[in-house]
Design a protein around this motif. Structure first.
Motif, PDB file in Angstrom:
ATOM      1  N   PRO A   1     -23.368  27.975   4.095  1.00  0.00           N
ATOM      2  CA  PRO A   1     -22.279  28.699   3.447  1.00  0.00           C
ATOM      3  C   PRO A   1     -22.502  28.799   1.942  1.00  0.00           C
ATOM      4  O   PRO A   1     -23.236  28.001   1.349  1.00  0.00           O
ATOM      5  N   GLY A   2     -21.852  29.778   1.356  1.00  0.00           N
ATOM      6  CA  GLY A   2     -21.987  29.960  -0.090  1.00  0.00           C
ATOM      7  C   GLY A   2     -20.951  29.213  -0.896  1.00  0.00           C
ATOM      8  O   GLY A   2     -21.109  29.031  -2.108  1.00  0.00           O
ATOM      9  N   ARG A   3     -19.874  28.759  -0.235  1.00  0.00           N
ATOM     10  CA  ARG A   3     -18.816  28.074  -0.972  1.00  0.00           C
ATOM     11  C   ARG A   3     -18.136  27.036  -0.086  1.00  0.00           C
ATOM     12  O   ARG A   3     -18.222  27.094   1.149  1.00  0.00           O
ATOM     13  N   ALA A   4     -17.464  26.120  -0.715  1.00  0.00           N
ATOM     14  CA  ALA A   4     -16.669  25.115  -0.008  1.00  0.00           C
ATOM     15  C   ALA A   4     -15.510  24.733  -0.915  1.00  0.00           C
ATOM     16  O   ALA A   4     -15.623  24.774  -2.145  1.00  0.00           O
ATOM     17  N   GLU A   5     -14.395  24.380  -0.311  1.00  0.00           N
ATOM     18  CA  GLU A   5     -13.244  23.962  -1.107  1.00  0.00           C
ATOM     19  C   GLU A   5     -12.440  22.906  -0.355  1.00  0.00           C
ATOM     20  O   GLU A   5     -12.509  22.807   0.874  1.00  0.00           O
ATOM     21  N   ALA A   6     -11.693  22.152  -1.104  1.00  0.00           N
ATOM     22  CA  ALA A   6     -10.842  21.104  -0.527  1.00  0.00           C
ATOM     23  C   ALA A   6      -9.601  20.952  -1.394  1.00  0.00           C
ATOM     24  O   ALA A   6      -9.626  21.204  -2.600  1.00  0.00           O
ATOM     25  N   VAL A   7      -8.511  20.547  -0.736  1.00  0.00           N
ATOM     26  CA  VAL A   7      -7.283  20.210  -1.445  1.00  0.00           C
ATOM     27  C   VAL A   7      -7.020  18.729  -1.213  1.00  0.00           C
ATOM     28  O   VAL A   7      -6.886  18.284  -0.070  1.00  0.00           O
ATOM     29  N   LEU A   8      -6.966  17.980  -2.292  1.00  0.00           N
ATOM     30  CA  LEU A   8      -6.680  16.548  -2.241  1.00  0.00           C
ATOM     31  C   LEU A   8      -5.286  16.312  -2.812  1.00  0.00           C
ATOM     32  O   LEU A   8      -4.741  17.155  -3.534  1.00  0.00           O
ATOM     33  N   GLN A   9      -4.719  15.172  -2.494  1.00  0.00           N
ATOM     34  CA  GLN A   9      -3.433  14.807  -3.080  1.00  0.00           C
ATOM     35  C   GLN A   9      -3.441  13.333  -3.451  1.00  0.00           C
ATOM     36  O   GLN A   9      -3.767  12.478  -2.631  1.00  0.00           O
ATOM     37  N   LEU A  10      -3.089  13.066  -4.701  1.00  0.00           N
ATOM     38  CA  LEU A  10      -2.897  11.696  -5.139  1.00  0.00           C
ATOM     39  C   LEU A  10      -1.404  11.408  -5.140  1.00  0.00           C
ATOM     40  O   LEU A  10      -0.626  12.082  -5.813  1.00  0.00           O
ATOM     41  N   ARG A  11      -0.980  10.420  -4.348  1.00  0.00           N
ATOM     42  CA  ARG A  11       0.376   9.889  -4.418  1.00  0.00           C
ATOM     43  C   ARG A  11       0.301   8.671  -5.330  1.00  0.00           C
ATOM     44  O   ARG A  11      -0.539   7.789  -5.126  1.00  0.00           O
ATOM     45  N   PHE A  12       1.205   8.612  -6.326  1.00  0.00           N
ATOM     46  CA  PHE A  12       1.055   7.576  -7.336  1.00  0.00           C
ATOM     47  C   PHE A  12       2.404   7.000  -7.745  1.00  0.00           C
ATOM     48  O   PHE A  12       3.446   7.653  -7.647  1.00  0.00           O
ATOM     49  N   VAL A  13       2.364   5.753  -8.203  1.00  0.00           N
ATOM     50  CA  VAL A  13       3.579   5.042  -8.598  1.00  0.00           C
ATOM     51  C   VAL A  13       3.759   5.106 -10.104  1.00  0.00           C
ATOM     52  O   VAL A  13       2.874   5.557 -10.844  1.00  0.00           O
ATOM     53  N   VAL A  14       4.921   4.637 -10.559  1.00  0.00           N
ATOM     54  CA  VAL A  14       5.232   4.598 -11.987  1.00  0.00           C
ATOM     55  C   VAL A  14       4.156   3.806 -12.728  1.00  0.00           C
ATOM     56  O   VAL A  14       3.701   2.765 -12.269  1.00  0.00           O
ATOM     57  N   GLY A  15       3.756   4.333 -13.885  1.00  0.00           N
ATOM     58  CA  GLY A  15       2.707   3.701 -14.673  1.00  0.00           C
ATOM     59  C   GLY A  15       1.403   4.456 -14.632  1.00  0.00           C
ATOM     60  O   GLY A  15       0.512   4.220 -15.451  1.00  0.00           O
ATOM     61  N   THR A  16       1.272   5.390 -13.676  1.00  0.00           N
ATOM     62  CA  THR A  16       0.092   6.233 -13.582  1.00  0.00           C
ATOM     63  C   THR A  16       0.279   7.448 -14.487  1.00  0.00           C
ATOM     64  O   THR A  16       1.338   8.084 -14.463  1.00  0.00           O
TER      65      THR A  16
ATOM     66  N   ARG B   1       0.825  -1.214   0.000  1.00  0.00           N
ATOM     67  CA  ARG B   1       0.000   0.000   0.000  1.00  0.00           C
ATOM     68  C   ARG B   1       0.856   1.260   0.000  1.00  0.00           C
ATOM     69  O   ARG B   1       0.528   2.251  -0.649  1.00  0.00           O
ATOM     70  N   LEU B   2       1.959   1.208   0.738  1.00  0.00           N
ATOM     71  CA  LEU B   2       2.779   2.396   0.907  1.00  0.00           C
ATOM     72  C   LEU B   2       3.740   2.623  -0.251  1.00  0.00           C
ATOM     73  O   LEU B   2       3.993   3.769  -0.644  1.00  0.00           O
ATOM     74  N   TYR B   3       4.262   1.549  -0.830  1.00  0.00           N
ATOM     75  CA  TYR B   3       5.329   1.697  -1.819  1.00  0.00           C
ATOM     76  C   TYR B   3       4.944   1.249  -3.224  1.00  0.00           C
ATOM     77  O   TYR B   3       5.727   1.472  -4.159  1.00  0.00           O
ATOM     78  N   ALA B   4       3.790   0.614  -3.392  1.00  0.00           N
ATOM     79  CA  ALA B   4       3.464   0.074  -4.716  1.00  0.00           C
ATOM     80  C   ALA B   4       2.053   0.413  -5.173  1.00  0.00           C
ATOM     81  O   ALA B   4       1.600  -0.100  -6.197  1.00  0.00           O
ATOM     82  N   TRP B   5       1.359   1.277  -4.441  1.00  0.00           N
ATOM     83  CA  TRP B   5      -0.031   1.582  -4.779  1.00  0.00           C
ATOM     84  C   TRP B   5      -0.237   3.093  -4.758  1.00  0.00           C
ATOM     85  O   TRP B   5       0.619   3.857  -4.284  1.00  0.00           O
ATOM     86  N   ASN B   6      -1.378   3.519  -5.267  1.00  0.00           N
ATOM     87  CA  ASN B   6      -1.754   4.937  -5.252  1.00  0.00           C
ATOM     88  C   ASN B   6      -2.693   5.218  -4.089  1.00  0.00           C
ATOM     89  O   ASN B   6      -3.516   4.364  -3.720  1.00  0.00           O
ATOM     90  N   THR B   7      -2.572   6.402  -3.512  1.00  0.00           N
ATOM     91  CA  THR B   7      -3.470   6.795  -2.428  1.00  0.00           C
ATOM     92  C   THR B   7      -3.961   8.213  -2.667  1.00  0.00           C
ATOM     93  O   THR B   7      -3.213   9.084  -3.119  1.00  0.00           O
ATOM     94  N   LEU B   8      -5.228   8.442  -2.366  1.00  0.00           N
ATOM     95  CA  LEU B   8      -5.827   9.768  -2.466  1.00  0.00           C
ATOM     96  C   LEU B   8      -6.133  10.262  -1.062  1.00  0.00           C
ATOM     97  O   LEU B   8      -6.894   9.620  -0.327  1.00  0.00           O
ATOM     98  N   GLU B   9      -5.510  11.359  -0.685  1.00  0.00           N
ATOM     99  CA  GLU B   9      -5.682  11.911   0.657  1.00  0.00           C
ATOM    100  C   GLU B   9      -6.344  13.288   0.587  1.00  0.00           C
ATOM    101  O   GLU B   9      -6.058  14.083  -0.314  1.00  0.00           O
ATOM    102  N   VAL B  10      -7.226  13.547   1.552  1.00  0.00           N
ATOM    103  CA  VAL B  10      -7.800  14.882   1.709  1.00  0.00           C
ATOM    104  C   VAL B  10      -6.871  15.657   2.639  1.00  0.00           C
ATOM    105  O   VAL B  10      -6.760  15.346   3.827  1.00  0.00           O
ATOM    106  N   LEU B  11      -6.192  16.653   2.109  1.00  0.00           N
ATOM    107  CA  LEU B  11      -5.233  17.421   2.908  1.00  0.00           C
ATOM    108  C   LEU B  11      -5.891  18.533   3.702  1.00  0.00           C
ATOM    109  O   LEU B  11      -5.454  18.859   4.805  1.00  0.00           O
ATOM    110  N   ALA B  12      -6.929  19.122   3.135  1.00  0.00           N
ATOM    111  CA  ALA B  12      -7.588  20.247   3.816  1.00  0.00           C
ATOM    112  C   ALA B  12      -8.982  20.448   3.232  1.00  0.00           C
ATOM    113  O   ALA B  12      -9.201  20.211   2.043  1.00  0.00           O
ATOM    114  N   MET B  13      -9.905  20.887   4.103  1.00  0.00           N
ATOM    115  CA  MET B  13     -11.258  21.225   3.670  1.00  0.00           C
ATOM    116  C   MET B  13     -11.698  22.500   4.383  1.00  0.00           C
ATOM    117  O   MET B  13     -11.317  22.748   5.528  1.00  0.00           O
ATOM    118  N   SER B  14     -12.512  23.281   3.702  1.00  0.00           N
ATOM    119  CA  SER B  14     -12.939  24.544   4.301  1.00  0.00           C
ATOM    120  C   SER B  14     -14.321  24.922   3.803  1.00  0.00           C
ATOM    121  O   SER B  14     -14.607  24.854   2.606  1.00  0.00           O
TER     122      SER B  14
END
Length: 461
Positions: free
Chosen positions: A321-336, A296-309
């Motif tokens: 609220p009138g708006r919402a936003e989030a920053v996600l991060q995909l960590r990915f291995v070779v081949g993606t 999971r850590l070294y051979a797969w991709n992971t999508l993490e939610v880093l921040a939401m507001s």
């Protein structure tokens, strides 16, 4: 004088206090690359601190200006024999924000402070301590060999890694002829664990994805408008749940990597992820099903939610609220396919009933690694085993991101990373530190590797 003498000399640099005094001096440069007020410190670290250090090792040095006007690069070169092997090394002297006032016992982030087995200070682990270990090991081998290394060495140091190495590829491509080498060897990131030496061959890529839902200006009373006004926070949370489920498993096929090869599975078979008592425990039933923690850590991709507001979490109002936003991060291995990620997410969300969500990329790093058939892998592993008596963990890549693609793809070099930190080092956070025990072992490992490079030159003759 022997290989054992070189290793002992490198360790003596630590025991005598020389290494820690040198590290303290380097940590004192407040080289925060995200802070425009530190521009002079970034340049001074190279010109005042590292250039003299390389000159004492008989390297020729020069500063290479950034093509976009950002911080300069340091190029250092030592040429001993055209028939000897040549190694290219790398380090970065910039650090993240010091976060003064947030460290344990109010420690000064700009001093290297030793408490028990730990040496605290911003940059001790990332990356001043690591390239200082490599420089110290070079010096030890040179002292034992009577002023020689036995091989050719080149070193490039940048001051913008913490902001994504924006000019590194362009600079290295412009210096392609000068950076020609047989091997790229560098140190950054953590070992698998504090007690197991590690080799990694590259890095996972990373891309930040910014999601935004903006439906209207301002907020509106939840009693007067609840049930008839769409809530952007609810929309955003529902949209994210179509990308990754409540157990961290990817739901969108385009975000998943290719099938894990049998070769990578075999390489990771003896790699155990075992946090120490002061590191977070692994979450039960989290991540892709059917994979080991190492996979999971070294051979797969992971999508993490880093921040939401959305709204004001400190003082929430009874309003939609009138708006919402989030920053996600995909960590990915070779081949993606990194260039397809944002479009895939946008197409998926719009087709799934979320056309109001704006999707854009915020930052990206490529995934890369050296081929497993490179003879340098076994050579490095055997050298480390001979020095430490331990079989090092060999990882296809480490979990984070580094500009490895610049060296493996742009320059076409086999890339070997030998990290000198460990997972609990608190890099990018208050209380960043290295371990004295790991530092001593790392000094020996690098002295052994450099000695063996010199022996390779002798055998060639």
């Amino acid at each position: 004088m022997t290989r054992a003498d070189a290793i002992a000399r490198a360790r003596q640099h630590l025991h005598s206090g020389e290494f820690l005094a040198e590290l303290d001096r380097r940590v004192a440069y407040q080289t925060e690359s995200q802070n425009p007020e530190r521009r002079d410190a970034l340049r001074a670290y190279l010109s005042e601190e590292l250039q003299p250090a390389f000159s004492r090792l008989d390297f020729s040095t020069r500063l290479v200006e950034s093509p976009t006007g950002k911080s300069p690069f340091l190029l250092a070169e030592y040429l001993e024999s055209p028939s000897a092997p040549t190694v290219l090394m790398y380090g970065h002297g910039d650090v993240v924000e010091g976060m003064g006032g947030e460290w344990r016992s109010n420690l000064d982030p700009w001093r290297a402070t030793t408490i028990d087995n730990r040496v605290y200070g911003r940059g001790t682990a990332d990356n001043k301590g690591q390239h200082s270990i490599n420089l110290s090991a070079l010096r030890a081998v040179r002292e034992v060999r009577g002023g020689r290394l036995g091989f050719n060495a080149k070193f490039i140091v940048e001051m913008g890694e913490e902001i994504g190495s924006p000019d590194l590829r362009q600079v290295c491509e412009s210096l392609r002829d000068e950076l020609t080498a047989d091997l790229f060897l560098a140190s950054d990131g953590p070992r698998l664990s504090a007690d197991r030496p590690t080799i990694f061959l590259g890095c996972r890529g990373g891309i930040r994805i910014h999601l935004e839902v903006k439906l209207r200006e301002g907020s509106h009373h939840s009693g007067n408008w609840g049930g008839v006004l769409a809530n952007p926070a609810t929309i955003l949370a529902s949209a994210i749940a179509t990308l990754v489920d409540g157990k961290g498993r990817l739901l969108l096929d385009q975000l998943k990597p290719p099938r894990i090869s049998n070769q990578i599975r075999a390489t990771l078979a003896d790699v155990k992820i075992e946090p120490t008592s002061d590191e977070p425990s692994l979450s039960v039933d989290w991540g892709e099903e059917g994979l080991s923690a190492a996979e999971r850590l070294y051979a797969w991709n992971t999508l993490e939610v880093l921040a939401m507001s959305s709204g004001n979490i400190e003082k929430p109002a009874n309003a939609i609220p009138g708006r919402a936003e989030a920053v996600l991060q995909l960590r990915f291995v070779v081949g993606t396919r990194m260039d397809k990620i944002v479009d895939a997410i946008r197409t998926h969300l719009h087709a799934g009933g979320f056309p109001m969500i704006e999707v854009r990329a915020a930052q990206g790093f490529a995934a890369s690694r050296t081929d497993f058939d490179s003879p340098w892998i076994n050579w490095t592993a055997e050298s480390i085993r001979q020095t430490t008596g331990k079989a090092p963990a060999v990882l296809p890549n480490f979990g984070g991101s580094l500009p490895n693609d610049v060296f493996s793809e742009a320059l076409g070099l086999p890339t070997i990373w030998v990290p000198h930190s460990y997972p609990g080092c608190s890099q990018h956070a208050p209380d960043e530190h290295i371990l004295l025990s790991v530092t001593e072992e790392a000094l020996g490992i690098m002295a052994g590797l450099f000695w063996d490079l010199g022996e390779m030159a002798r055998l060639r003759h």
